[in-house]
Structure formats: C-alpha cells, structure tokens
Design an enzyme around this catalytic site. Structure first.
Site, PDB file in Angstrom:
ATOM      1  N   CYS A  29       8.159  74.015  65.509  1.00 25.92           N
ATOM      2  CA  CYS A  29       7.019  73.865  64.591  1.00 25.92           C
ATOM      3  C   CYS A  29       5.867  73.115  65.259  1.00 25.92           C
ATOM      4  O   CYS A  29       5.987  71.920  65.544  1.00 25.92           O
ATOM      5  CB  CYS A  29       7.513  73.134  63.343  1.00 25.92           C
ATOM      6  SG  CYS A  29       6.218  72.558  62.242  1.00 25.92           S
ATOM      7  N   CYS A  32       4.450  70.148  63.326  1.00 24.98           N
ATOM      8  CA  CYS A  32       5.438  69.055  63.349  1.00 24.98           C
ATOM      9  C   CYS A  32       5.248  68.204  64.606  1.00 24.98           C
ATOM     10  O   CYS A  32       5.383  66.980  64.555  1.00 24.98           O
ATOM     11  CB  CYS A  32       6.862  69.603  63.332  1.00 24.98           C
ATOM     12  SG  CYS A  32       7.284  70.528  61.845  1.00 24.98           S
TER      13      CYS A  32
END
Length: 105
Positions: A29, A32
């Site tokens: 991600c 993230c």
C-alpha cells in the site's frame, strides 16, 4: 515506541490502561508507506501516554473485518476498550496529531 498488533495480542492492548492507536496497513500500500513514518514519529512523541501499534492487514485480516475496514491506511483510536474514532487515508502529521490530542482530551 510502536508495538506490533496481532490477532493474539489485540484485545490485551485494546483493554489496557492507556489509549490505543492502531495503524492498519499492508506492505503493498503506497499511502500506507507515506503514513507509516508519521505514525512512528507520533508513537515516540506520545510514548507513555498512548500505545501506538501497527497491524498488517494481510496477516491479521480479522481485526480489519471486525471494524469494517475496507480501505487502508485506516487508523483506529480506542479509549477504555472502545473504538472512539477512525481515520481513513493519508494525511499530514498535523491532521493525524489532532486525533491523538483528542484521544487524550
């Protein structure tokens, strides 16, 4: 200091004496990876006041499912064992820190 949140230790941290912030993330991600260092900084800044944990949703998807998390990064805020706030997506340190301060307020 950050802790690693897993299915096995989640409830003990959630029901601990200090408020808990959980960063739900995954290695693949991109957003993230942007939020991760901010969470690490805040973990150091609030050490002793708030427990900050990182939870890899690939390894602990039951935690994400329990709280209806469909997008990551998602940051969950717990006080007295109860979910009191949730933040989805990438944001600046200031924006995320507002949530930390509210958790202590």
């Amino acid at each position: 200091m950050e802790v690693t949140i897993t299915t096995e230790n989640f409830n003990s941290y959630k029901n601990g004496e200090l408020p808990l912030v959980v960063d739900l993330w995954a290695t693949w991600c991109g957003p993230c990876r942007m939020v991760g260092p901010i969470i690490s900084e805040l973990a150091n800044d609030y050490d002793g006041k708030i427990v900050v944990g990182k939870c890899d949703v690939e390894e602990n998807d039951d935690i994400a499912m329990e709280f209806g998390v469909r997008n990551i990064p998602t940051i969950l805020f717990f006080k007295d064992g109860q979910l009191v706030d949730k933040f989805v997506g990438a944001a600046s340190k200031d924006k995320i820190e507002e949530k930390f301060k509210a958790l202590l307020g």
